[in-house]
Design a protein around this motif. Structure first.
Motif, PDB file in Angstrom:
ATOM      1  N   ASN A 136      31.130 -29.914  17.771  1.00  0.00           N
ATOM      2  CA  ASN A 136      32.488 -29.411  17.945  1.00  0.00           C
ATOM      3  C   ASN A 136      32.469 -27.886  18.164  1.00  0.00           C
ATOM      4  O   ASN A 136      32.940 -27.125  17.322  1.00  0.00           O
ATOM      5  CB  ASN A 136      33.328 -29.777  16.724  1.00  0.00           C
ATOM      6  CG  ASN A 136      34.814 -29.611  16.979  1.00  0.00           C
ATOM      7  OD1 ASN A 136      35.246 -29.372  18.094  1.00  0.00           O
ATOM      8  ND2 ASN A 136      35.589 -29.714  15.917  1.00  0.00           N
ATOM      9  N   PRO A 137      31.919 -27.445  19.324  1.00  0.00           N
ATOM     10  CA  PRO A 137      31.851 -25.996  19.575  1.00  0.00           C
ATOM     11  C   PRO A 137      33.226 -25.407  19.863  1.00  0.00           C
ATOM     12  O   PRO A 137      34.124 -26.096  20.350  1.00  0.00           O
ATOM     13  CB  PRO A 137      30.950 -25.894  20.809  1.00  0.00           C
ATOM     14  CG  PRO A 137      31.126 -27.190  21.514  1.00  0.00           C
ATOM     15  CD  PRO A 137      31.360 -28.213  20.425  1.00  0.00           C
ATOM     16  N   LYS A 138      33.371 -24.125  19.549  1.00  0.00           N
ATOM     17  CA  LYS A 138      34.606 -23.422  19.882  1.00  0.00           C
ATOM     18  C   LYS A 138      34.612 -23.131  21.384  1.00  0.00           C
ATOM     19  O   LYS A 138      33.570 -23.099  22.031  1.00  0.00           O
ATOM     20  CB  LYS A 138      34.698 -22.124  19.078  1.00  0.00           C
ATOM     21  CG  LYS A 138      34.854 -22.394  17.585  1.00  0.00           C
ATOM     22  CD  LYS A 138      34.998 -21.123  16.794  1.00  0.00           C
ATOM     23  CE  LYS A 138      35.206 -21.443  15.313  1.00  0.00           C
ATOM     24  NZ  LYS A 138      35.350 -20.239  14.503  1.00  0.00           N
ATOM     25  N   ALA A 139      35.782 -22.907  21.932  1.00  0.00           N
ATOM     26  CA  ALA A 139      35.931 -22.645  23.364  1.00  0.00           C
ATOM     27  C   ALA A 139      35.330 -21.293  23.725  1.00  0.00           C
ATOM     28  O   ALA A 139      35.525 -20.307  23.010  1.00  0.00           O
ATOM     29  CB  ALA A 139      37.403 -22.681  23.756  1.00  0.00           C
ATOM     30  N   LEU A 140      34.604 -21.248  24.824  1.00  0.00           N
ATOM     31  CA  LEU A 140      34.025 -19.990  25.300  1.00  0.00           C
ATOM     32  C   LEU A 140      35.071 -19.109  25.973  1.00  0.00           C
ATOM     33  O   LEU A 140      35.075 -17.897  25.797  1.00  0.00           O
ATOM     34  CB  LEU A 140      32.908 -20.265  26.310  1.00  0.00           C
ATOM     35  CG  LEU A 140      31.553 -20.656  25.762  1.00  0.00           C
ATOM     36  CD1 LEU A 140      30.609 -21.035  26.893  1.00  0.00           C
ATOM     37  CD2 LEU A 140      30.962 -19.531  24.943  1.00  0.00           C
ATOM     38  N   ASN A 141      35.941 -19.713  26.750  1.00  0.00           N
ATOM     39  CA  ASN A 141      36.878 -18.952  27.574  1.00  0.00           C
ATOM     40  C   ASN A 141      38.291 -18.985  26.994  1.00  0.00           C
ATOM     41  O   ASN A 141      38.648 -19.883  26.231  1.00  0.00           O
ATOM     42  CB  ASN A 141      36.887 -19.515  28.998  1.00  0.00           C
ATOM     43  CG  ASN A 141      35.520 -19.373  29.646  1.00  0.00           C
ATOM     44  OD1 ASN A 141      34.945 -18.297  29.658  1.00  0.00           O
ATOM     45  ND2 ASN A 141      34.998 -20.471  30.158  1.00  0.00           N
ATOM     46  N   ASP A 142      39.078 -17.993  27.393  1.00  0.00           N
ATOM     47  CA  ASP A 142      40.477 -17.936  26.973  1.00  0.00           C
ATOM     48  C   ASP A 142      41.228 -19.135  27.554  1.00  0.00           C
ATOM     49  O   ASP A 142      40.855 -19.674  28.598  1.00  0.00           O
ATOM     50  CB  ASP A 142      41.130 -16.651  27.485  1.00  0.00           C
ATOM     51  CG  ASP A 142      40.513 -15.399  26.893  1.00  0.00           C
ATOM     52  OD1 ASP A 142      39.691 -15.512  25.963  1.00  0.00           O
ATOM     53  OD2 ASP A 142      40.859 -14.301  27.361  1.00  0.00           O
ATOM     54  N   ARG A 143      42.287 -19.525  26.854  1.00  0.00           N
ATOM     55  CA  ARG A 143      43.061 -20.679  27.297  1.00  0.00           C
ATOM     56  C   ARG A 143      44.553 -20.370  27.179  1.00  0.00           C
ATOM     57  O   ARG A 143      45.026 -19.941  26.129  1.00  0.00           O
ATOM     58  CB  ARG A 143      42.706 -21.882  26.417  1.00  0.00           C
ATOM     59  CG  ARG A 143      43.443 -23.155  26.777  1.00  0.00           C
ATOM     60  CD  ARG A 143      43.091 -24.311  25.865  1.00  0.00           C
ATOM     61  NE  ARG A 143      43.588 -24.070  24.524  1.00  0.00           N
ATOM     62  CZ  ARG A 143      42.849 -24.190  23.419  1.00  0.00           C
ATOM     63  NH1 ARG A 143      41.592 -24.548  23.479  1.00  0.00           N
ATOM     64  NH2 ARG A 143      43.382 -23.961  22.237  1.00  0.00           N
ATOM     65  N   GLU A 144      45.265 -20.578  28.287  1.00  0.00           N
ATOM     66  CA  GLU A 144      46.725 -20.473  28.247  1.00  0.00           C
ATOM     67  C   GLU A 144      47.248 -21.738  27.583  1.00  0.00           C
ATOM     68  O   GLU A 144      46.918 -22.845  28.004  1.00  0.00           O
ATOM     69  CB  GLU A 144      47.304 -20.319  29.648  1.00  0.00           C
ATOM     70  CG  GLU A 144      47.049 -18.960  30.246  1.00  0.00           C
ATOM     71  CD  GLU A 144      47.789 -18.736  31.555  1.00  0.00           C
ATOM     72  OE1 GLU A 144      48.228 -19.731  32.177  1.00  0.00           O
ATOM     73  OE2 GLU A 144      47.917 -17.579  31.945  1.00  0.00           O
ATOM     74  N   GLU A 145      48.053 -21.578  26.546  1.00  0.00           N
ATOM     75  CA  GLU A 145      48.518 -22.721  25.766  1.00  0.00           C
ATOM     76  C   GLU A 145      49.708 -23.420  26.420  1.00  0.00           C
ATOM     77  O   GLU A 145      50.542 -22.792  27.066  1.00  0.00           O
ATOM     78  CB  GLU A 145      48.897 -22.278  24.354  1.00  0.00           C
ATOM     79  CG  GLU A 145      47.712 -21.783  23.542  1.00  0.00           C
ATOM     80  CD  GLU A 145      46.664 -22.839  23.281  1.00  0.00           C
ATOM     81  OE1 GLU A 145      46.959 -24.048  23.332  1.00  0.00           O
ATOM     82  OE2 GLU A 145      45.512 -22.461  23.012  1.00  0.00           O
ATOM     83  N   SER A 146      49.743 -24.735  26.218  1.00  0.00           N
ATOM     84  CA  SER A 146      50.845 -25.567  26.690  1.00  0.00           C
ATOM     85  C   SER A 146      51.268 -26.478  25.546  1.00  0.00           C
ATOM     86  O   SER A 146      50.468 -26.800  24.672  1.00  0.00           O
ATOM     87  CB  SER A 146      50.397 -26.424  27.871  1.00  0.00           C
ATOM     88  OG  SER A 146      49.960 -25.617  28.925  1.00  0.00           O
TER      89      SER A 146
END
Length: 180
Positions: A62-72
């Motif tokens: 369960n790795p954390k996300a590498l890149n930024d993410r725009e939330e929805s």
């Protein structure tokens, strides 16, 4: 590393009851391996916990996300940063701003940390740079060289972090800075 008795976990220095027999809090420490085996007590090795900086709950799957993410939201609609609207001072309410809500990924967080660390290191000698700009007093060459090495290292680290495509590649980066 707990002991197991059936489906129960028994911690050291904890009294417990098994088959209507009460065991004192020091029983596990004083009992032999044969005593523990006789009642069905086993030793359970703790699961390997991976670095929480990179994995949720230390779980390698369960790795954390590498890149930024725009939330929805759950319907796929974009989410926005909330701000306090005080148009009606008696009833202030939270409303959406025009700024999209973004969850920062590991890359952004680590690059921010690199910038902070480099800035903290450079802050110790910033007064010499200001002195040079204001009064034309030379910066000692050792200090100028050191400052340049900190800036170079920070740039190298930011470039390396930006280039990673997996959490494992990020973990492999040596994040240390030159020390005076």
């Amino acid at each position: 590393m707990p002991f197991k008795l059936g489906t129960r976990t028994i911690q050291l220095d904890t009294p417990f009851t098994h088959n209507e027999i009460q065991y004192p809090n020091n029983w596990i420490r004083l009992a032999t391996e044969e005593d523990k085996a006789a009642i069905g007590m086993t030793w359970e090795v703790d699961a390997v916990r991976y670095d929480d900086r990179f994995y949720w709950d230390g779980n390698i799957s369960n790795p954390k996300a590498l890149n930024d993410r725009e939330e929805s939201d759950q319907n796929g609609n974009p989410m926005y940063v909330q701000v306090l609207d005080k148009t009606d001072p008696q009833n202030p309410v939270m409303v959406d701003s025009t700024e999209r809500l973004i969850t920062k990924g590991l890359k952004s967080n680590f690059i921010s940390q690199i910038k902070y660390t480099a800035g903290t290191i450079l802050a110790q000698t910033d007064w010499m740079v200001i002195r040079k700009a204001e009064r034309n007093v030379d910066i000692p060459s050792a200090v100028a060289t050191y400052r340049a090495s900190v800036v170079t290292k920070a740039t190298e680290l930011e470039t390396a972090i930006s280039a990673v495509t997996t959490v494992e590649q990020l973990i492999a980066i040596d994040l240390s800075f030159p020390i005076l």
